[in-house]
Design an enzyme around this catalytic site. Structure first.
Site, PDB file in Angstrom:
ATOM      1  N   LYS A  62     -15.231  62.189 -27.113  1.00 51.21           N
ATOM      2  CA  LYS A  62     -15.929  61.614 -25.956  1.00 51.21           C
ATOM      3  C   LYS A  62     -14.894  60.943 -25.055  1.00 51.21           C
ATOM      4  O   LYS A  62     -14.087  60.128 -25.518  1.00 51.21           O
ATOM      5  CB  LYS A  62     -16.956  60.570 -26.420  1.00 51.21           C
ATOM      6  N   THR A 108     -20.972  63.568 -29.794  1.00 51.63           N
ATOM      7  CA  THR A 108     -20.160  62.760 -28.896  1.00 51.63           C
ATOM      8  C   THR A 108     -20.941  61.556 -28.369  1.00 51.63           C
ATOM      9  O   THR A 108     -20.347  60.517 -28.056  1.00 51.63           O
ATOM     10  CB  THR A 108     -19.640  63.595 -27.718  1.00 51.63           C
ATOM     11  N   ASP A 109     -22.256  61.677 -28.288  1.00 51.92           N
ATOM     12  CA  ASP A 109     -23.056  60.522 -27.887  1.00 51.92           C
ATOM     13  C   ASP A 109     -22.979  59.424 -28.946  1.00 51.92           C
ATOM     14  O   ASP A 109     -22.960  58.231 -28.619  1.00 51.92           O
ATOM     15  CB  ASP A 109     -24.515  60.935 -27.666  1.00 51.92           C
ATOM     16  N   ARG A 275      20.480  52.961  -0.161  1.00 49.92           N
ATOM     17  CA  ARG A 275      19.118  53.466   0.013  1.00 49.92           C
ATOM     18  C   ARG A 275      18.132  52.531  -0.664  1.00 49.92           C
ATOM     19  O   ARG A 275      18.485  51.806  -1.616  1.00 49.92           O
ATOM     20  CB  ARG A 275      18.979  54.861  -0.573  1.00 49.92           C
ATOM     21  N   VAL A 322      18.351  57.495 -10.299  1.00 51.07           N
ATOM     22  CA  VAL A 322      17.142  57.119 -11.041  1.00 51.07           C
ATOM     23  C   VAL A 322      17.377  57.371 -12.525  1.00 51.07           C
ATOM     24  O   VAL A 322      16.936  56.600 -13.385  1.00 51.07           O
ATOM     25  CB  VAL A 322      15.920  57.923 -10.540  1.00 51.07           C
ATOM     26  N   ASN A 349      10.674  59.233  -7.864  1.00 49.80           N
ATOM     27  CA  ASN A 349      11.502  58.647  -6.816  1.00 49.80           C
ATOM     28  C   ASN A 349      10.697  58.643  -5.515  1.00 49.80           C
ATOM     29  O   ASN A 349      10.578  59.667  -4.843  1.00 49.80           O
ATOM     30  CB  ASN A 349      12.798  59.458  -6.657  1.00 49.80           C
ATOM     31  N   HIS A 351      10.176  57.925  -1.827  1.00 45.18           N
ATOM     32  CA  HIS A 351      11.181  57.867  -0.771  1.00 45.18           C
ATOM     33  C   HIS A 351      10.798  56.933   0.382  1.00 45.18           C
ATOM     34  O   HIS A 351       9.644  56.882   0.807  1.00 45.18           O
ATOM     35  CB  HIS A 351      11.437  59.267  -0.215  1.00 45.18           C
TER      36      HIS A 351
END
Length: 393
Positions: A62, A108-109, A275, A322, A349, A351
């Site tokens: 679930k 799933t419930d 930068r 990086v 990264n 920019h």
């Protein structure tokens, strides 16, 4: 069974004694083959194998179960958490695929309802890791045919607010980065991976500084490296001189650059030592030993990641790429926390492009166009060479 085929291998597995080997999805260290000797199931599986020849891998669960839990203290102080829970179970329910038999399926419930019940049972404030462990152990202990439960949780970052310098007893605001976990629970133990999602970091350029970095800051940054080299006195002095020159140059000139990459006919990008560096860190780290407090470990590791990215408050730290910054961040976590066995970092990264309007205005690295599409994406995993064996933590 076709007599001409006998005990022919199925998916590379040898069949003998009338047993059919049906392989389920192998989540790392959590599942294995299931063998069935009941005649009806064997005939059905044999028919499936003979006519289809397919290989079944399965799990079910679930997703996106949202739950909020409030804890009210006697002194009026309230705490709360909001979790987005994802449950996956690995179990023997092949009959639901091969024939109309759902007797081994956990609905799933029911999984969704279990999340709410277990949240209610948390009488004390719980971290995402502690709740995931409790939830996974419930499924593997309650259902004998469930071999493994995989619990993933994302915690929404509600933070207590401050009013007039005082912590508000029941007021919260929404933050940004999110605390995550993935816990793999088997019958005999579990493996915990924690993480952080959406940690946005940015440092601007630093073309000049009012004062040069001190010798002390250089030694603090470089001494661990120098001690590792075990050089003779004269060689050490030469190395110190070289690295000191590089240290002074980089810290006095900029905080981030990118040079020396491959240039070919497709390359338009210019090399730079100046930068803006912006990223949104997604990190995961796997524990080999249970920490004293999962929540405090999360906060400490988050702090280490941030501090390593930025460096000292006055000088900062130069980033040649990086990739290098990512490695330094992951290495800092492993060096500081022996109970962490591996770190995975994903750092796009993002920019910031310097504006250039030809002859209209003279810009000096002070006006940029932010853009995150397209962006570079860098990710890597750093782990210890010798990983301790995980016991039930």
């Amino acid at each position: 069974m076709d007599p001409d085929r006998g005990s022919e291998p199925f998916e590379g597995r040898n069949l003998s004694n009338g047993k059919v080997d049906i392989c389920f999805l192998e989540y790392p260290g959590c599942s294995g083959p299931y063998t069935e000797t009941a005649e009806h199931s064997c005939e059905m599986a044999e028919k499936f194998r003979s006519e289809e020849g397919f290989h079944l891998e399965q799990r079910h669960g679930k997703a996106r179960v949202r739950v909020a839990r409030v804890w009210r203290g006697r002194d009026g102080l309230q705490s709360m958490a909001e979790w987005n829970v994802h449950v996956l179970l690995l179990s023997d329910c092949k009959e639901s695929y091969f024939q109309d038999d759902n007797s081994n399926i956990v609905a799933t419930d029911s999984m969704k309802n279990t999340v709410y019940v277990k949240a209610k049972e948390c009488a004390e404030i719980a971290s995402v890791e502690e709740f995931a462990i409790r939830l996974g152990e419930h499924f593997t202990s309650t259902y004998s045919h469930v071999t493994c439960a995989i619990i993933k949780i994302i915690e929404k970052p509600w933070e207590r607010i401050t009013v007039d310098g005082q912590m508000h007893k029941h007021g919260f605001k929404l933050g940004s980065d999110k605390h995550t976990t993935e816990v793999v629970v088997k019958k005999d133990g579990y493996q915990v991976t924690s993480g952080i999602e959406g940690l946005a970091l940015l440092k601007t350029t630093k073309a000049c500084i009012s004062q040069p970095p001190s010798i002390l800051s250089f030694m603090q940054a470089e001494m661990p490296f120098l001690l590792e080299q075990k050089l003779l006195h004269i060689e050490c002095l030469k190395l110190i001189k070289l690295r000191m020159s590089a240290f002074l140059f980089f810290t006095m000139q900029s905080t981030s650059g990118f040079e020396g990459f491959i240039h070919d006919k497709y390359t338009l990008l210019k090399e730079t030592r100046e930068r803006l560096f912006a990223t949104e860190v997604n990190a995961e780290w796997r524990y080999s030993v249970k920490p004293t407090c999962f929540r405090q470990s999360y906060l400490d590791i988050k702090s280490i990641l941030i501090d390593t990215f930025f460096g000292p408050s006055t000088e900062g730290v130069y980033s040649p790429s990086v990739q290098n910054t990512l490695y330094c961040m992951a290495r800092a976590v492993l060096n500081r926390f022996p109970l962490v066995e591996s770190v995975h970092l994903k750092m796009p990264n993002l920019h910031f492009l310097p504006v250039n309007l030809a002859n209209m205005v003279q810009f000096a690295d002070d006006v940029y166009t932010p853009t995150d599409e397209p962006h570079g994406t860098i990710e890597a995993t750093l782990s210890r060479r010798q990983v301790p064996v995980l016991s039930k933590i």
